[in-house]
Design a protein around this motif. Structure first.
Motif, PDB file in Angstrom:
ATOM      1  N   VAL A   1      72.906  62.250  51.007  1.00 42.14           N
ATOM      2  CA  VAL A   1      72.067  61.786  51.501  1.00 42.14           C
ATOM      3  C   VAL A   1      71.412  60.548  50.292  1.00 42.14           C
ATOM      4  CG1 VAL A   1      69.558  61.766  52.587  1.00 42.14           C
ATOM      5  CG2 VAL A   1      71.529  64.118  53.332  1.00 42.14           C
ATOM      6  N   VAL A   2      71.012  59.257  51.060  1.00 43.56           N
ATOM      7  CA  VAL A   2      70.976  58.104  49.755  1.00 43.56           C
ATOM      8  C   VAL A   2      69.273  58.040  50.200  1.00 43.56           C
ATOM      9  CG1 VAL A   2      71.406  56.468  48.509  1.00 43.56           C
ATOM     10  CG2 VAL A   2      73.368  57.950  48.401  1.00 43.56           C
ATOM     11  N   VAL A   3      68.342  57.966  49.305  1.00 43.31           N
ATOM     12  CA  VAL A   3      67.313  57.497  50.263  1.00 43.31           C
ATOM     13  C   VAL A   3      66.620  56.948  48.752  1.00 43.31           C
ATOM     14  CG1 VAL A   3      64.584  56.970  50.799  1.00 43.31           C
ATOM     15  CG2 VAL A   3      66.279  59.174  52.071  1.00 43.31           C
ATOM     16  N   ALA A   4      66.258  54.991  49.026  1.00 44.59           N
ATOM     17  CA  ALA A   4      66.283  54.322  48.443  1.00 44.59           C
ATOM     18  C   ALA A   4      66.511  54.699  46.150  1.00 44.59           C
ATOM     19  CB  ALA A   4      63.847  54.220  47.417  1.00 44.59           C
ATOM     20  N   PHE A   5      67.862  53.922  46.444  1.00 47.68           N
ATOM     21  CA  PHE A   5      68.489  54.605  44.778  1.00 47.68           C
ATOM     22  C   PHE A   5      69.647  53.543  44.768  1.00 47.68           C
ATOM     23  CE2 PHE A   5      71.215  57.440  42.827  1.00 47.68           C
ATOM     24  CZ  PHE A   5      70.739  57.369  41.212  1.00 47.68           C
ATOM     25  N   LYS A   6      70.455  53.708  43.883  1.00 45.20           N
ATOM     26  CA  LYS A   6      71.181  52.286  43.535  1.00 45.20           C
ATOM     27  C   LYS A   6      72.736  51.904  44.259  1.00 45.20           C
ATOM     28  CE  LYS A   6      70.071  54.041  38.431  1.00 45.20           C
ATOM     29  NZ  LYS A   6      70.081  54.118  36.953  1.00 45.20           N
ATOM     30  N   MET A   7      72.786  51.277  43.981  1.00 44.21           N
ATOM     31  CA  MET A   7      74.306  50.838  44.820  1.00 44.21           C
ATOM     32  C   MET A   7      75.665  52.085  43.677  1.00 44.21           C
ATOM     33  SD  MET A   7      74.810  46.808  44.521  1.00 44.21           S
ATOM     34  CE  MET A   7      76.216  47.298  45.044  1.00 44.21           C
ATOM     35  N   LEU A   8      76.271  52.333  45.217  1.00 42.68           N
ATOM     36  CA  LEU A   8      76.685  53.400  44.480  1.00 42.68           C
ATOM     37  C   LEU A   8      78.478  52.993  44.308  1.00 42.68           C
ATOM     38  CD1 LEU A   8      75.834  56.125  46.637  1.00 42.68           C
ATOM     39  CD2 LEU A   8      75.241  56.092  43.690  1.00 42.68           C
ATOM     40  N   PRO A   9      78.741  53.264  43.120  1.00 39.62           N
ATOM     41  CA  PRO A   9      80.448  52.802  43.018  1.00 39.62           C
ATOM     42  C   PRO A   9      80.774  53.714  44.389  1.00 39.62           C
ATOM     43  CG  PRO A   9      80.260  54.470  41.547  1.00 39.62           C
ATOM     44  CD  PRO A   9      79.299  54.232  42.066  1.00 39.62           C
ATOM     45  N   GLU A  10      82.570  53.469  45.175  1.00 38.99           N
ATOM     46  CA  GLU A  10      82.896  53.698  46.385  1.00 38.99           C
ATOM     47  C   GLU A  10      83.618  54.982  45.532  1.00 38.99           C
ATOM     48  OE1 GLU A  10      86.522  53.425  49.493  1.00 38.99           O
ATOM     49  OE2 GLU A  10      86.645  51.692  47.967  1.00 38.99           O
ATOM     50  N   MET A  11      84.420  55.890  44.120  1.00 41.99           N
ATOM     51  CA  MET A  11      84.131  57.167  43.898  1.00 41.99           C
ATOM     52  C   MET A  11      83.295  57.935  44.318  1.00 41.99           C
ATOM     53  SD  MET A  11      84.084  56.481  40.017  1.00 41.99           S
ATOM     54  CE  MET A  11      85.664  55.158  39.844  1.00 41.99           C
ATOM     55  N   VAL A  12      82.020  57.786  43.892  1.00 38.64           N
ATOM     56  CA  VAL A  12      81.087  58.370  44.751  1.00 38.64           C
ATOM     57  C   VAL A  12      80.892  58.667  46.039  1.00 38.64           C
ATOM     58  CG1 VAL A  12      78.428  59.422  43.937  1.00 38.64           C
ATOM     59  CG2 VAL A  12      80.098  57.911  41.884  1.00 38.64           C
ATOM     60  N   TRP A  13      80.443  57.219  46.659  1.00 33.72           N
ATOM     61  CA  TRP A  13      80.031  57.177  48.009  1.00 33.72           C
ATOM     62  C   TRP A  13      81.300  57.375  49.062  1.00 33.72           C
ATOM     63  CZ3 TRP A  13      82.824  54.534  51.253  1.00 33.72           C
ATOM     64  CH2 TRP A  13      82.814  53.120  51.418  1.00 33.72           C
ATOM     65  N   ASN A  14      82.538  58.320  48.908  1.00 34.79           N
ATOM     66  CA  ASN A  14      83.222  58.407  49.901  1.00 34.79           C
ATOM     67  C   ASN A  14      84.068  59.302  48.999  1.00 34.79           C
ATOM     68  OD1 ASN A  14      85.399  57.419  51.664  1.00 34.79           O
ATOM     69  ND2 ASN A  14      86.589  56.823  50.292  1.00 34.79           N
ATOM     70  N   MET A  15      83.630  60.446  48.487  1.00 32.18           N
ATOM     71  CA  MET A  15      83.239  61.651  47.693  1.00 32.18           C
ATOM     72  C   MET A  15      83.661  62.645  48.829  1.00 32.18           C
ATOM     73  SD  MET A  15      81.957  63.694  44.343  1.00 32.18           S
ATOM     74  CE  MET A  15      83.005  62.519  43.658  1.00 32.18           C
ATOM     75  N   PRO A  16      82.472  62.926  49.386  1.00 37.50           N
ATOM     76  CA  PRO A  16      81.747  63.748  50.486  1.00 37.50           C
ATOM     77  C   PRO A  16      83.422  63.218  51.957  1.00 37.50           C
ATOM     78  CG  PRO A  16      79.808  62.806  49.328  1.00 37.50           C
ATOM     79  CD  PRO A  16      81.244  62.035  49.149  1.00 37.50           C
ATOM     80  N   LYS A  17      83.275  64.989  52.853  1.00 36.71           N
ATOM     81  CA  LYS A  17      84.182  64.780  53.708  1.00 36.71           C
ATOM     82  C   LYS A  17      83.138  64.047  54.967  1.00 36.71           C
ATOM     83  CE  LYS A  17      85.419  68.511  57.768  1.00 36.71           C
ATOM     84  NZ  LYS A  17      84.888  69.348  58.239  1.00 36.71           N
ATOM     85  N   TYR A  18      81.972  64.047  54.871  1.00 35.75           N
ATOM     86  CA  TYR A  18      81.948  63.273  55.622  1.00 35.75           C
ATOM     87  C   TYR A  18      80.736  61.598  55.208  1.00 35.75           C
ATOM     88  CZ  TYR A  18      81.215  66.858  58.751  1.00 35.75           C
ATOM     89  OH  TYR A  18      82.170  68.216  59.958  1.00 35.75           O
TER      90      TYR A  18
END
Length: 321
Positions: A86-103
């Motif tokens: 869950v991201v709220v008011a944070f930096k841009m994330l690379p795909e390797m981070v945002w795509n890591m969890p199952k959902y």
């Protein structure tokens, strides 16, 4: 039902309330990612982010990566075995981070997407004179703020509401929406609406780019509503500004303007002329009426009411805008 393992990512005060709401709702927050501590202020003392302070109080595991692609950080993140981020008011994330969890990764954005994608959605909605705004939850994709919408909630914007007022309202509404969204994902009952499907319903998409100093300068030749909206759309931060120019020789004085009232009326005053009794009121003649300044800050001084400013700046009639 096994509760999802959640990793929460955020930094400023706006991101504290949703984290607290998740904990209060019994959600399983297994870690918090926030910005590294950094020096700030005149004394350059090390400051901790608001989210970090709260996470420490709650005894949550905290990671503060300098870089998201750092191998050590990625291993620590994987070890948390998050089902959802869950991201709220944070930096841009690379795909390797945002795509890591199952959902995947859920983001809360302070606008009714697809309107106001970008860094400053609350400011720009007010600056543009919108009558409503809201919050959206969506799943991160490659392009910023473009993922499929899950849920949205609207709130009205009053004629004199500033950023602080709307920020606090959206923080509360957004916290509830994050919890609602997480519970929906846990239950496997959540819509995914492509933003293109929503953009057909609006006339034109407005963006919310980062605000720079020049964006905050007041143009007194604009109309009454535009000036009033700019001032409240930047109050209290980063604040609109103008300069008092001496009528003869001397140095210009910078002023930040925080609170104004509109006086709609016909007048014959020169546009941009200061109208004041030198004691209790300070108005500026603009197209469509007067902007009455109620709260301001002279460069190098504290923020104050107009009457207090005039008491200490009795040479106001020797200046113009």
């Amino acid at each position: 039902m096994n509760k999802l393992r959640i990793v929460y990512m955020g930094t400023p005060e706006f991101a504290v309330a949703p984290l607290e709401a998740l904990l209060n709702a019994g959600c399983n927050v297994v870690g918090v990612i926030t910005n590294p501590d950094k020096p700030a202020g005149r004394g350059q003392q090390i400051q901790e982010a608001a989210v970090k302070k709260f996470a420490v109080e709650k005894g949550l595991k905290i990671l503060q990566p300098e870089k998201f692609r750092n191998e050590e950080f990625l291993e620590e993140l994987k070890a948390l075995k998050a089902d959802l981020q869950v991201v709220v008011a944070f930096k841009m994330l690379p795909e390797m981070v945002w795509n890591m969890p199952k959902y995947g990764t859920l983001n809360l954005h302070a606008s009714l997407l697809p309107q106001y994608r970008g860094a400053a959605p609350i400011n720009w909605a007010i600056i543009n004179g919108d009558k409503e705004t809201g919050v959206s939850t969506f799943l991160l994709q490659h392009k910023i703020d473009t993922g499929n919408i899950l849920f949205q909630e609207k709130i009205p914007i009053g004629d004199n509401d500033n950023v602080e007022v709307i920020h606090d309202k959206l923080m509360t509404v957004g916290s509830e929406l994050v919890v609602k969204t997480v519970h929906a994902i846990e239950a496997g009952e959540y819509p995914q609406i492509p933003q293109e499907n929503l953009s057909d319903e609006v006339i034109a998409l407005k963006s919310a780019p980062k605000i720079f100093k020049e964006d905050c300068k007041i143009d007194w030749t604009k109309d009454l509503d535009s000036i009033h909206n700019l001032i409240r759309g930047l109050s209290p931060y980063p604040a609109s500004w103008t300069e008092l120019i001496p009528n003869e020789t001397g140095k210009a004085i910078g002023l930040k303007v925080f609170t104004t009232e509109k006086e709609k009326t016909n007048h014959s005053e020169e546009i941009g002329r200061i109208v004041t009794d030198g004691k209790s009121y300070l108005k500026v003649a603009v197209n469509g009426g007067f902007i009455s300044i109620k709260m301001l800050q002279q460069a190098g001084k504290k923020r104050m009411k107009t009457e207090d400013f005039l008491r200490g700046f009795q040479q106001i009639k020797n200046y113009h805008l």
